[in-house]
Enzyme design. Structure first.
Site, mmCIF file in Angstrom:
data_model
loop_
_atom_site.group_PDB
_atom_site.id
_atom_site.type_symbol
_atom_site.label_atom_id
_atom_site.label_comp_id
_atom_site.label_asym_id
_atom_site.label_seq_id
_atom_site.Cartn_x
_atom_site.Cartn_y
_atom_site.Cartn_z
ATOM 1 N NE ARG A 182 -2.801 1.538 4.442
ATOM 2 C CZ ARG A 182 -1.540 1.148 4.336
ATOM 3 N NH1 ARG A 182 -1.052 0.799 3.154
ATOM 4 N NH2 ARG A 182 -0.748 1.097 5.384
ATOM 5 C CD GLU A 208 -2.375 -2.081 1.487
ATOM 6 O OE1 GLU A 208 -2.158 -0.900 1.174
ATOM 7 O OE2 GLU A 208 -2.525 -2.973 0.628
HETATM 8 O O1 F6P Z 1 -1.172 -3.813 -2.471
HETATM 9 C C1 F6P Z 1 -0.024 -3.153 -2.104
HETATM 10 C C2 F6P Z 1 0.047 -1.771 -2.676
HETATM 11 O O2 F6P Z 1 1.345 -1.307 -2.466
HETATM 12 C C3 F6P Z 1 -0.951 -0.803 -2.088
HETATM 13 O O3 F6P Z 1 -0.572 -0.285 -0.876
HETATM 14 C C4 F6P Z 1 -1.043 0.199 -3.168
HETATM 15 O O4 F6P Z 1 -2.159 1.015 -3.020
HETATM 16 C C5 F6P Z 1 -1.107 -0.706 -4.376
HETATM 17 O O5 F6P Z 1 -0.206 -1.751 -4.075
HETATM 18 C C6 F6P Z 1 -0.757 -0.070 -5.683
HETATM 19 O O6 F6P Z 1 0.575 0.399 -5.718
HETATM 20 P P1 F6P Z 1 1.053 1.406 -6.813
HETATM 21 O O7 F6P Z 1 0.235 2.646 -6.679
HETATM 22 O O8 F6P Z 1 2.495 1.653 -6.530
HETATM 23 O O9 F6P Z 1 0.847 0.786 -8.165
#
Ligand code: F6P
Length: 533
Positions: free
Chosen positions: A256, A341
């Site tokens: 995030r 989050e």
């Molecule tokens: O929803 C959980 C999460 O881990 C977020 O913190 C993150 O932004 C999102 O999933 C996407 O994760 P990734 O960039 O690893 O696909």
């Protein structure tokens, strides 16, 4: 670093007493009547962002005690540890260094050389995609959460600065209704897919990336490697997918907080390298402000402390964000991930359950649309919801008349929330649409407003890349500040895992219909949903 839990500090006890004596019954109208200088006392100028904090239910004593609380809770040490790259994300043993991503080249910040090596490469690529000779007319970002919300929010926000030669699409949901209408608009040879995933394992993103690649091949697309790029920390997994062009980042960039990393690639293509650097520069200016400004003038710090005051003493459970700029329509959604989050946690750094509230529910919509939907509740509902107005002085369009109406509405809402309207005032007014069979006093009671409802107003001169960068960083640091007071890990997200694991178990059951061992509700719902779609 574990310090005294916030509710065991002297400042917390003092705040509790102050709340009983001066906080619970605090009246904004009386406060302004008592103090002609109140606006100036609670106005703060941070880089690119002016903030009017005077319509909040606090006084100078509250602010002083909240600053004492920050000191007792070690917020400043924790902030410095973050900037220094110490592993303040304790549950994952990671540093938290999104600030390093926007430090200028040559700055004495952690990983400066690595950051700028990737940034230069990424921006060079972004500019090459903008070159009309490359023939790209559509860029599709496939990602979710932090790998989606940042670019998805920034590109429309900075529409006035975005190239008109390329359309930008954002696919996030593992729902064909998301990707299908996008694919319908594309031509394979003129499309660039950006597969954005920190981990490159996220179910939704991987599923959509496969759908996109299958579509590309089914449309006789040539050269997958020229039409798919990845932004990820997992370069090997991207290569296994068949992607040759990858822009990496590091595990010390939380999802995030990743807009500033390679995840910002669609933004860089939209704005060009110079515009993306401006976005970074605005965020960096806010970083310096958070790191260096004295507490009495430190805007993110004071916002975070106000959040604690509202959440833990006034017990307000939500906060509304109302950007009076249509470009910022996805800003509340972006902030939901950033804040909820980060600070939606129920245990402290040692894993001990907390007896006080943490993240409020953050929600909102652009004004004036929100005024015709949920503002009724903000004005007359039974709950007090602090509101944040974001006003932009100079629009990027030429419709001055519209803009003044927009600003007048934003100002009026914050005024109305504070001033309210008494029954006596309502009695003096005509109410042509009220029922003629009701007596005037009853109508006046319906038409009165309690007022004394708090709000903060941010003013930006213009919504430029620099100003937006500063605004986003302001919110990041404010979330940091309240999280540091609460003594939680604002940088992990264990709460998203259980559902992911259970979905993995349910997926084959949707095919087979096997409900064995499931709770009664899930079994009943599975029976309704299982089978061929
Ligand atoms: O929803 C959980 C999460 O881990 C977020 O913190 C993150 O932004 C999102 O999933 C996407 O994760 P990734 O960039 O690893 O696909």
């Amino acid at each position: 670093m574990i310090t005294t839990r916030c509710d065991r500090t002297l400042a917390w006890t003092a705040l509790a007493g102050h709340f009983v004596a001066h906080g619970r019954e605090f009246d904004l109208r009386e406060a302004f009547a008592r103090d002609a200088q109140r606006f100036g006392r609670f106005a703060l100028q941070a880089p690119e962002v002016f903030a009017d904090l005077s319509k909040n239910r606090w006084d100078l004593a509250t602010r002083k005690l909240l600053l004492d609380l920050a000191r007792e809770c070690g917020v400043f040490e924790r902030r410095d540890a973050m900037f220094a790259g110490e592993p303040i994300n304790v549950t994952e043993g990671r540093a938290v260094l999104h600030t390093a991503l926007r430090a200028p080249k040559g700055a004495a910040t952690p990983f400066n050389a690595e950051v700028h090596e990737v940034l230069d490469a990424m921006l060079g690529f972004a500019d090459s995609v903008r070159d009309p000779g490359r023939g790209i007319t559509d860029v599709v970002n496939i990602g979710i959460g932090g790998s989606d919300l940042g670019p998805q929010m920034v590109v429309p926000a900075l529409d006035a600065h975005v190239t008109r030669d390329i359309r930008f699409h954002f696919v996030s949901n593992v729902d064909g209704h998301d990707i299908e209408p996008v694919l319908r608009q594309l031509h394979p040879q003129h499309t660039l897919f950006v597969v954005a995933s920190k981990t490159f394992t996220t179910q939704e993103t991987m599923a959509n990336a496969h759908v996109a690649r299958d579509w590309f091949l089914s449309q006789r697309g040539q050269h997958v490697e020229r039409h798919f790029v990845a932004t990820t920390t997992n370069v090997e997994a991207a290569a296994r997918f068949g992607i040759e062009t990858t822009f990496g980042f590091w595990d010390w960039v939380g999802g995030r907080y990743s807009l500033w990393s390679a995840i910002g690639l669609p933004v860089a293509i939209a704005l060009g390298s110079a515009g993306f650097r401006e976005l970074l520069a605005g965020a960096h200016a806010m970083d310096r402000h958070f790191a260096d400004a004295t507490p009495e003038f430190n805007l993110p710090l004071q916002l975070g402390l106000l959040d604690v005051w509202y959440r833990n003493f006034h017990r307000f459970t939500s906060r509304c964000v109302a950007p009076y700029h249509q470009g910022l329509r996805r800003f509340p959604a972006y902030l939901q991930q950033l804040e909820m989050e980060s600070n939606g946690k129920g245990v402290d750094l040692a894993g001990e359950a907390l007896p006080f509230g943490t993240s409020p529910v953050v929600w909102g919509e652009p004004g004036t649309n929100g005024q015709h939907a949920f503002f009724q509740m903000l004005h007359q509902g039974s709950d007090v919801v602090p509101v944040e107005f974001i006003l932009v002085k100079t629009p990027s369009h030429g419709h001055a008349g519209l803009h003044h109406k927009l600003l007048a509405n934003g100002l009026a809402q914050s005024q109305a929330l504070m001033l309210g309207k008494t029954v006596e005032q309502a009695m003096q007014e005509r109410a042509p649409t009220a029922s003629p069979t009701l007596d005037a006093a009853t109508v006046a009671r319906h038409r009165s407003f309690p007022g004394n409802r708090p709000s903060t107003t941010f003013v930006l001169d213009a919504l430029t890349p620099r100003a937006l960068g500063a605004l986003i960083a302001l919110y990041e640091h404010r979330v940091f500040a309240s999280g540091a007071v609460w003594g939680i890990d604002s940088f992990d997200q264990w709460g998203v895992e259980l559902g992911k694991a259970l979905a993995g178990d349910l997926l084959p059951r949707l095919e087979s219909g096997d409900a064995s061992g499931l709770d009664g509700s899930t079994a009943g719902l599975l029976a309704k949903l299982a089978g061929p779609t």
